[in-house]
Design a protein around this motif. Structure first.
Motif, PDB file in Angstrom:
ATOM      1  N   MET A 139       1.758   1.911  -3.724  1.00 12.68           N
ATOM      2  CA  MET A 139       0.563   2.690  -4.372  1.00 12.68           C
ATOM      3  C   MET A 139       0.367   4.106  -3.922  1.00 12.68           C
ATOM      4  N   ARG A 152       4.137   3.335 -11.460  1.00 12.68           N
ATOM      5  CA  ARG A 152       3.156   2.654 -10.528  1.00 12.68           C
ATOM      6  C   ARG A 152       1.797   2.806 -10.955  1.00 12.68           C
ATOM      7  N   SER A 153       1.477   3.848 -11.891  1.00 15.85           N
ATOM      8  CA  SER A 153       0.067   4.103 -12.288  1.00 15.85           C
ATOM      9  C   SER A 153      -0.418   2.923 -13.179  1.00 15.85           C
ATOM     10  N   GLU A 154       0.594   2.231 -13.625  1.00 14.10           N
ATOM     11  CA  GLU A 154       0.240   0.986 -14.633  1.00 14.10           C
ATOM     12  C   GLU A 154       0.206  -0.254 -14.121  1.00 14.10           C
ATOM     13  N   VAL A 155       0.448  -0.302 -12.844  1.00 18.56           N
ATOM     14  CA  VAL A 155       0.424  -1.744 -12.091  1.00 18.56           C
ATOM     15  C   VAL A 155      -0.320  -1.755 -10.904  1.00 18.56           C
ATOM     16  N   THR A 156      -0.964  -3.256 -10.639  1.00 18.42           N
ATOM     17  CA  THR A 156      -1.760  -3.393  -9.492  1.00 18.42           C
ATOM     18  C   THR A 156      -0.901  -4.169  -8.429  1.00 18.42           C
ATOM     19  N   PRO A 157      -1.032  -4.092  -7.333  1.00 13.68           N
ATOM     20  CA  PRO A 157      -0.306  -4.771  -6.082  1.00 13.68           C
ATOM     21  C   PRO A 157      -0.100  -6.310  -6.380  1.00 13.68           C
ATOM     22  N   ARG A 158      -1.203  -6.785  -7.024  1.00  9.31           N
ATOM     23  CA  ARG A 158      -1.025  -8.142  -7.538  1.00  9.31           C
ATOM     24  C   ARG A 158       0.064  -8.368  -8.563  1.00  9.31           C
ATOM     25  N   ASP A 159       0.141  -7.469  -9.443  1.00 10.52           N
ATOM     26  CA  ASP A 159       1.231  -7.560 -10.552  1.00 10.52           C
ATOM     27  C   ASP A 159       2.547  -7.490  -9.801  1.00 10.52           C
ATOM     28  N   GLN A 216       0.787  -1.389  -0.202  1.00  6.94           N
ATOM     29  CA  GLN A 216      -0.105  -0.242   0.139  1.00  6.94           C
ATOM     30  C   GLN A 216       0.843   1.334  -0.070  1.00  6.94           C
TER      31      GLN A 216
END
Ligand SMILES: Nc1ncnc2c1ncn2[C@@H]1O[C@H](COP(=O)(O)OP(=O)(O)OP(=O)(O)O)[C@@H](O)[C@H]1O
Ligand SMILES: [Mg+2]
Length: 510
Positions: free
Chosen positions: A206, A226-233, A203
Motif C-alpha cells: 500500500m 494499487r489505488s483501486e484495492v484495499t489490503p483485504r481485497d 502495508q
C-alpha cells in the motif's frame, strides 16, 4: 497514473518442476517508472517467475519481450545486459573484497583499462544520487545486512539495470532501513527505472506500489492499480476466498515459572558484552515478546537459553533445573525447543528430505529404532503424521526440503520443534517471509503451545505480532533489558522509544 511505456512483457510463461507447475501460463508486464508489487502465498511461484526474468531459469514455454523485442536469456548475464537485475534474498557478495571489487566482479567490462579509482568514483556518484550511502572502498565483511543489500542495488545500477527485481528485501531490514530503501526506490522510479517488489507485507504494497500482480498456485489472477484495492481485497485475491484471520492471545492460565534468568552476562563477538545483567522469567502458559533493533542482543539472548552460546556469569533455570552452559542436546532433552530465524542454516538441513529433517531430534527415542539403527518404516510414518498435523504442503516426503517454499519449510521446522511438547519454546522471527495465512498458522501453533502449558519466548521485529500474541514485552537495548511491560500497558510508540534506548520511566514521564 501517468501512462509510461512498457519495458518488459512476459507472455504465457510456464515453468514445471518435478511434481509441480510453478508458473502456469503467466502474463506479467512492467512499465517504466513504476513499482510493481508481486504478491502471492508461499509457493505460488513468485521467485520462480522472477528467476526466469533474470535469466536464472529457462521457462518450458512462453516468451519474454524487452522494449518490444523478443529476448531469450541463456544466463543472468544476458538479463543484466538487457537491463534486468535481481537482488536475491541471499546476497552473492565476496566478504573479503571491497564494495567496488564486488561490483566489477563478473562484469564483462572488466579489462585492462578498468581503473579501480574510476569504478569507485562512479559508484560514489551513483550511491550519492540514489541516497544509498555506500562507501565503495569498504570491505564487505564490515557491512551490516542493510548495507550489503544496498551494495547489491548499486551493483545493479552500475551495470545499467533499468529493471530492478527485489525478492522480499525488507525481510532482513529494520523498519528504519526499510523506509530508507523505499525512498531509494522512489528515486529510481522517478528517473524512469522500474522496480519489481516481491513482498508479503500488505502495508508495504500500500505504501510503495503503483500496480500489483497477484499469483495463486502458479497462475496470475489479477494485475491492478494499487489505488483501486484495499489490503483485504489483495488478501482475498491471494487466497481465492475470504480470509478470516484474527487468532489472538487469551488471558490463559498463567502457571508456575518455567524459565528464570538471573543476572546473565555473555560475551559477544569482539570485545563488547552482548548480554548485560539480564534477569527475566516466563511462566507456564505465558508468551513473552522480546523486541530490539538488530545488534542489541536479540539473537544472543535466544542462543544462551538454547545452549548455543556460553554465559560468563548469572543463572538460567528451566523448571527449577540449572540449564546454563548445557549443550543443545541436553537442553532438548530438558524440554527446550528452538525455532531459529535462519530456517535453512541452523534450522533444517536443506539437502535432506522431510523425513530426515523431522526425525533429527527424536532419533534417540526408542519408538524410532534401536541404537543407531532407525526403523525406516516407523520414521516415515512418524514424519507423515507430523506433516499432516502441521499442514506442511509437499509433493514428496522424500524430496530435499530446499525445494519447499519458505512457508512450508517453516511449518516443517515448527512441526519438528513442537512435536514433543516442549516446556519452553524460544522462537526467533518465526513468521519472517511467510504469507498471511502461513503467518497466521504459525501464530496459532504458538498460542496452542502456551495454552498447553509451555512458556514461550517470541523474539520478533513485528510489533503487530507482539501485540497480538504476547502477554508481556521486553525491550533489548545494548544488551540490557530495558523493560518488561504487561502488554495492556504498552504502546507501539513507547516500545519504539525504548528500542532506541529510552528507559521505561522516561517513556512513562513523557
Ligand atoms: N528448483 C526447484 N526445483 C523443484 N521445485 C521447485 C524449485 N523451485 C521452486 N520449486 C517449487 O515451485 C513452486 C513455486 O515456488 P517459488 O519459490 O517460486 O514460490 P514463491 O511464491 O516464491 O514462495 P515463497 O513466498 O515461499 O518464497 C513451489 O511448489 C516450489 O516447491
Ligand atoms: Mg520466494
Amino acid at each position: 497514473m501517468k501512462q509510461e511505456k512498457t519495458l518488459i512483457e512476459m507472455v504465457n510463461i510456464t515453468k514445471r518442476f518435478p511434481g509441480v507447475v510453478a508458473n502456469d501460463c503467466v502474463n506479467f508486464d512492467v512499465r517504466a517508472g513504476e513499482v510493481h508489487a508481486l504478491l502471492g502465498e508461499n509457493g505460488s511461484g513468485k521467485s520462480t517467475l522472477m528467476s526466469i526474468l533474470s535469466g536464472l531459469y529457462k521457462p518450458n514455454d512462453g516468451r519474454i519481450f524487452v522494449d518490444g523485442q523478443e529476448v531469450v536469456f541463456k544466463n543472468p548475464r544476458d538479463a543484466i545486459e538487457a537491463g534486468i537485475g535481481m537482488v536475491h534474498q541471499h546476497f552473492k557478495l565476496v566478504d573479503t573484497f571491497t564494495v567496488a571489487e564486488n561490483v566489477v566482479l563478473g562484469s564483462k567490462k572488466l579489462g585492462f583499462f578498468l581503473r579501480m579509482d574510476n569504478v569507485e568514483k562512479k559508484l560514489a556518484r551513483l550511491s550519492e544520487s540514489y541516497g544509498l550511502g555506500v562507501n565503495p572502498s569498504a570491505k564487505v565483511w564490515q557491512l551490516s545486512v542493510g548495507e550489503r543489500q544496498r551494495v547489491e542495488i548499486v551493483k545493479m545500477l552500475y551495470r545499467g539495470s533499468r529493471v530492478l527485481i527485489l525478492d522480499e528485501p525488507t525481510a532482513v531490514l529494520t523498519p528504519q532501513e526499510a523506509r530508507e530503501l523505499f525512498a531509494t526506490l522512489k528515486k529510481m522510479t522517478a528517473r524512469g527505472h522500474a522496480v519489481i517488489l516481491i513482498t508479503h507485507k500488505m502495508q508495504e504494497v500500500m505504501e510503495v506500489a503503483d500496480r500489483v500482480t497477484v499469483l495463486r498456485r502458479g497462475k496470475s489472477v489479477a494485475t491492478i492499480n494499487r489505488s483501486e484495492v484495499t489490503p483485504r481485497d489483495l488478501a482475498n485475491l491471494m487466497m481465492g476466498q475470504d480470509f478470516v484471520g484474527g487468532v489472538k492471545r487469551e488471558k490463559g492460565n498463567i502457571g508456575r515459572t518455567v524459565l528464570e534468568m538471573t543476572g546473565v552476562n555473555a560475551e559477544g563477538e569482539g570485545h563488547r558484552p552482548s548480554l548485560n545483567n539480564i534477569s527475566l522469567s516466563i511462566a507456564s502458559g505465558e508468551i513473552m515478546g522480546i523486541v530490539g533493533v538488530a545488534g542489541n542482543g536479540r539473537r544472543e539472548l535466544a542462543e544462551v537459553i538454547v545452549g548455543m552460546r556460553k554465559i560468563s556469569s548469572g543463572r538460567i533455570r528451566v523448571d527449577g533445573k540449572d540449564t546454563a552452559n548445557k549443550s543443545p542436546r541436553e537442553l532438548i532433552d530438558m524440554g527446550v525447543s528452538y525455532i531459529p530465524d535462519d530456517r535453512l542454516g541452523t534450522g533444517l538441513v536443506p539437502s535432506l528430505d522431510a523425513v530426515d529433517n523431522l526425525i533429527m531430534k527424536s532419533y534417540k527415542k526408542p519408538a524410532l529404532g534401536k541404537g543407531l539403527f532407525i526403523n525406516l518404516g516407523r520414521a516415515r510414518a512418524y514424519a507423515e503424521k507430523l506433516v499432516d498435523e502441521f499442514g506442511v504442503k509437499l509433493t514428496s516426503i522424500h524430496a530435499p526440503v530446499s525445494l519447499l517454499s519458505g512457508g512450508n519449510q517453516q511449518r516443517l521446522l515448527l512441526a519438528r520443534e513442537l512435536a514433543e511438547n516442549p516446556r519452553l519454546v524460544v522462537a526467533v522471527f518465526p513468521s519472517r517471509g511467510l504469507d498471511i495465512a502461513a503467518a497466521e498458522a504459525v501464530h496459532k501453533l504458538l498460542l496452542e503451545q502456551a495454552s498447553r502449558g509451555a512458556a514461550v519466548m517470541l523474539i520478533s521485529e513485528d510489533l503487530d505480532e507482539i501485540f497480538k500474541l504476547c502477554h508481556r514485552v521486553g525491550v533489548l537495548y545494548k544488551g540490557c533489558l530495558m523493560g518488561d511491560i504487561p502488554i495492556e500497558e504498552a504502546s507501539a510508540e513507547q516500545i519504539g522509544l525504548m528500542m532506541l534506548g529510552a528507559s521505561k520511566s522516561e517513556v512513562k514521564a513523557s
